[in-house]
Each structure stands twice: as structure tokens, then as C-alpha cells.
Enzyme design. Structure first.
Site, short mmCIF file in Angstrom:
data_model
loop_
_atom_site.label_atom_id
_atom_site.label_comp_id
_atom_site.label_asym_id
_atom_site.label_seq_id
_atom_site.Cartn_x
_atom_site.Cartn_y
_atom_site.Cartn_z
N TYR A 369 48.44 42.98 45.88
CA TYR A 369 47.88 43.11 47.24
C TYR A 369 48.50 44.33 47.90
CZ TYR A 369 46.23 38.29 46.77
OH TYR A 369 45.61 37.15 46.35
N HIS A 377 41.82 41.07 50.18
CA HIS A 377 41.85 40.55 48.82
C HIS A 377 42.67 41.48 47.93
CE1 HIS A 377 38.96 37.29 49.45
NE2 HIS A 377 38.26 38.14 50.19
N LYS A 426 37.74 43.31 41.09
CA LYS A 426 39.12 43.73 40.91
C LYS A 426 39.21 44.65 39.70
CE LYS A 426 41.33 39.69 42.98
NZ LYS A 426 40.18 39.48 43.82
#
EC number: 4.6.1.16
Length: 469
Positions: A369, A377, A426
Site C-alpha cells: 500500500y 487499495h 494489481k
């Protein structure tokens, strides 16, 4: 390593007729000031020495600077040391002091509540459930949103089924009378309009508020709270569903009235005296050793001996407990122990300013993070792969086979992990940890950790509909 994106285009001006349709800001509960709560990246009290300006031709300024420096030496800022205990049965470290729990979570997002998803908020949620505090917790808001979404899908299914039955009736009547099959354009348009109607969130919010007010009025009159009818539709017609669907719907939408806490405990009883906080902070072994060795703000106690474990003894203890079942005290410590590989990567990214959290829910080792889970997120997901490039691991055939078995990964595994990270938006980071040859474990911790090297490899899945330019 992060991808630089261009700023979004400015949106056109919104007219007054559109601005009035937006929900008012006062309708939503105010969010906590996370910037102020999490303003410190680590649980450290850092106070730099600020000496007053020294003017050479003014002796008073020199005396003031000397007095400030002596005051800092005599009474330096104190650093609070938090306590935790090691549980050998679960090979985990727990923090039970409420003050230490809040400090470790608010200053660096260390650990997780054992009765919560992330932030230790069981006591607050329990008070809100019993009516001792106003507002709603994040779990309640999520549960409400999921219930609304489930109700929306059920309403949409009812409307579609009703329209299909109406169309079948019209076609059957046309066949019996001998006429041609009528056009179903009107029915199709009605279907689209009905689906669009039930897709609007405002309509669902209005229906939810109406049903809630009706239940509150019924409860105030002393009558039993009726469960919502699973077979009633929006336009008054009845639709039959399977027993499994009706059971799921009734279970998800039914409401259980809570007992009034004021009538049970009285008005003079404090909320904190009714029940104690049953939640503790569970921190991972990597987080605990980073707080003990890297920052020096935590002391880990042994439950059996009731004494603090020094860092030199804590490291081999955590290395042995990184296996399941834990190794004996007489077992030899290997340089590629699971704890050593994971801690080297954890220490590496923490030193670079990232907030490192567990990535088990996405099938990875860590999540990175930028500021913390309450702000945004995670941008990256980390996979740890040991690398045996040192000449020691190629001296014999046995060592070559051992190294090849440890670092072997299949393309199927890589494809599955990368596909999951692409779905949750991601980027996958593969961290190769250079494993040194076996050395004496009794040497200094800094020297031992300095023999490891970390190589980062960013892997991003190419998705056509997201990367067309």
C-alpha cells in the site's frame, strides 16, 4: 516501479438542474479524519533538536543555544515500549493492551484484529449492535449494500419472469384465435424499461426507506415485525420461486429486533462496564521482529517464562516456528528458512516506505500500500521466490537438485496468480531473494541480514480492452 498516469480530463460544468439532483452531503455520516489519525508512519516519537539561531555578535543567543542542547541531553524525549506475548501453540504473537493496539494500528497499520477483518473494531461494532453507540460500522454498511444488491437482483428476476409470462399468454391467445403472432416489440420495450427501473439505485433506496419506516411503525405499535413477502412483486402480482430461493431470500432480508440495552442495564451503567473488549491484535512474526529489531518499540514475552525475549533469541525462535510442525531446538537453521525469506522482503519494502500487509486473500505473500488500507487499495502484490545463484549451491549434484526443487515454478502457477492480480487491478511483483551459503547463526543479526539480496521483477498482464493505446 509505479506506473505514472496522466491526470483526468476536466469535467464540464454542471448546471443547476443537475446539481440539485445530487444527494446532500449531510445525508452521509462524516468520515474519520484518517490523515490526522494515521499521520505517523511508525510508532516512534521522533523529535529533532531545534536549536535557536546563533548570532556571533550576540552572546545571549549562544547561551540560549547551549541551554537548549543541555535540556535535550538531560531530559530526552521518551519512547514508549509496547508489550506482546508469543503463543507457541499457534506460532503467533498477540498484543492485548488496548493502548498498544491503537498505537500499532494507527502508526503503521501493524497486525489485525482477531475478531475483525482488518482494523480491531469489535468493541465499537458490539456497542453499535447493542444500541450503546449511534451510527453504523463499516461491516454494517457493507452488509446493507449487499442486501440491497441481492434485493435488486430478485426484483429484476421477478419483473423479467412476469413479462415472459405475459408474452406467453398473448402468444397462446393469438394461436387459439388463429391470428398471426403479434409483435412483441412493446413487450420488449416494457422489459427494457422495467429492468432500467429496477436498476436505478434511487428507486431501491426509496423502497428500502419505505419498508424500514413501515417496520418501525409496526414495532412501535407493539405488533410483531412481519417478514418481507418473498412471493410478492412490485405490481402486486404473485410469483413463485423455488424453496431454496425463498429460503435464502427470507434469511437474508429478515430482521431480528435487538433488545433495548437501556431497559436491561439501566441508565446509570457505563457502557464500558457492561462487557470487556474480547479482541486482541494479532501481528505476524515478520511484523513483530521488525518492531523488535528494526524499530525497538516492542518487547515480546514468553508466556511460560514471563520474561522478555531478546532479539538474538527471538530470531531463531521464529525461524523454527516458520515450519509446521515447528522444528526442535536442536535442528539446524537453514539460510532459506521461510521466515528469513519473508522477513528480508518485508524489511526491504518497509524500509522503502511501503505499508506491507498479508496477501493471502489474493494468493500472494504480501500486498503493498502506498499510504495504508484506509486510504486506497494496494497497488502491488508480491510473490517471494528464492534464488540460488551463489556458487556454493552448484558445487555438488545434490545441492543443484535441492536448489532446482526449491525455486521451481510452473507456467500454470504463474498464469493463475497473474490472472487473479489482473482481475483485482494489481501489478504482480516477483521478488527473488538471493540465498547465501550456510553460515554460523550465532553471528550478528545485521551481518546475517546483510548477506541477503532482493531483486524485484514487475510482471503486468496485457489486457486488450485496458491497454489499447
Amino acid at each position: 516501479m509505479a506506473e505514472v498516469t496522466s491526470p483526468a480530463k476536466a469535467s464540464p460544468a454542471v448546471g443547476p438542474e443537475k446539481a440539485n439532483t445530487r444527494p446532500a452531503r449531510g445525508s452521509r455520516p462524516p468520515r474519520p479524519n484518517y490523515k490526522h489519525i494515521h499521520r505517523f508512519p511508525f510508532p516512534l516519537n521522533v523529535q529533532p533538536v531545534l536549536l535557536p539561531p546563533v548570532i556571533p555578535h550576540n552572546p545571549v543567543s549562544i547561551i540560549s543555544a547551549v541551554l537548549s542542547y543541555l535540556t535535550f541531553l538531560i531530559s530526552p524525549p521518551s519512547q514508549e515500549i509496547y508489550s506482546a506475548y508469543f503463543d507457541p501453540a499457534t506460532s503467533s504473537i498477540h498484543v492485548t493492551d488496548e493502548r498498544a493496539i491503537r498505537a500499532l494500528w494507527e502508526r503503521g497499520f501493524f497486525g489485525k484484529g482477531n475478531l475483525s477483518r482488518s482494523e480491531p473494531s469489535w468493541l465499537e461494532r458490539e456497542k453499535k449492535r447493542r444500541g450503546l453507540l449511534g451510527g453504523q460500522s463499516s461491516e454494517e454498511v457493507t452488509r446493507k449494500r449487499r442486501a440491497e444488491r441481492r434485493e435488486l437482483k430478485l426484483e429484476r428476476a421477478r419483473s423479467e419472469r412476469l413479462l415472459i409470462e405475459e408474452r406467453l399468454k398473448v402468444e397462446a391467445a393469438a394461436r387459439e384465435s388463429g391470428r398471426a403472432t403479434p409483435s412483441t416489440d412493446g413487450v420488449a420495450d416494457a422489459t427494457a424499461i422495467t429492468i432500467e427501473k429496477f436498476s436505478v439505485k434511487k428507486a431501491m433506496d426509496a423502497k428500502y426507506r419505505e419498508s424500514r419506516e413501515a417496520r418501525l411503525r409496526t414495532a412501535q405499535n407493539g405488533e410483531p415485525v412481519p417478514a418481507p413477502d418473498a412471493s410478492s412483486s412490485a405490481n402486486g402480482k404473485s410469483v413463485r420461486f423455488s424453496s431454496v430461493a425463498e429460503e435464502k431470500e427470507v434469511t437474508s432480508t429478515s430482521t431480528i429486533p435487538l433488545q433495548d440495552s437501556s431497559s436491561t442495564y439501566g441508565d446509570d451503567v457505563d457502557a464500558d462496564d457492561i462487557f470487556e473488549n474480547q479482541e486482541h491484535l494479532q501481528i505476524s512474526n515478520e511484523e513483530a521482529f521488525f518492531l523488535v529489531y528494526g524499530l525497538g518499540v516492542l518487547r515480546v514475552f514468553d508466556r511460560e517464562q514471563s520474561s522478555a525475549i531478546p532479539a538474538s533469541s527471538l530470531l531463531p525462535l521464529l525461524r523454527r516456528h516458520s515450519y509446521f510442525p515447528p522444528n526442535d531446538d536442536s535442528a539446524k537453521l537453514e539460510p532459506d528458512d521461510p521466515f528469513m525469506l519473508s522477513y528480508v522482503v518485508y524489511h526491504h519494502f518497509r524500509s522503502l516506505g511501503w505499508v506491507v500487509r498479508s496477501g493471502v486473500k489474493f494468493g500472494t505473500d504480501y500486498l503493498l500500500y502506498n499510504r495504508g488500507p484506509v486510504f486506497s487499495h494496494a497497488e502491488f502484490a508480491v510473490i517471494i521466490v528464492p534464488s540460488y545463484t551463489h556458487s556454493y549451491w552448484s558445487q555438488t549434484e545434490k545441492l543443484k537438485e535441492y536448489a532446482a526443487a526449491k525455486q521451481a515454478r510452473s507456467w500454470w502457477w504463474l498464469h493463475c496468480v497473474n490472472r487473479v492480480q489482473a482481475q483485482v487491478k494489481k501489478s504482480l511483483v516477483i521478488c527473488y531473494v538471493e540465498v547465501p551459503p550456510p553460515v554460523d547463526s550465532s553471528q550478528d543479526i545485521g551481518t546475517l541480514l546483510g548477506q541477503y539480496r532482493v531483486r524485484e521483477f514487475l510482471l503486468r498482464r496485457w489486457i486488450p480492452n485496458r491497454t489499447r493505446d
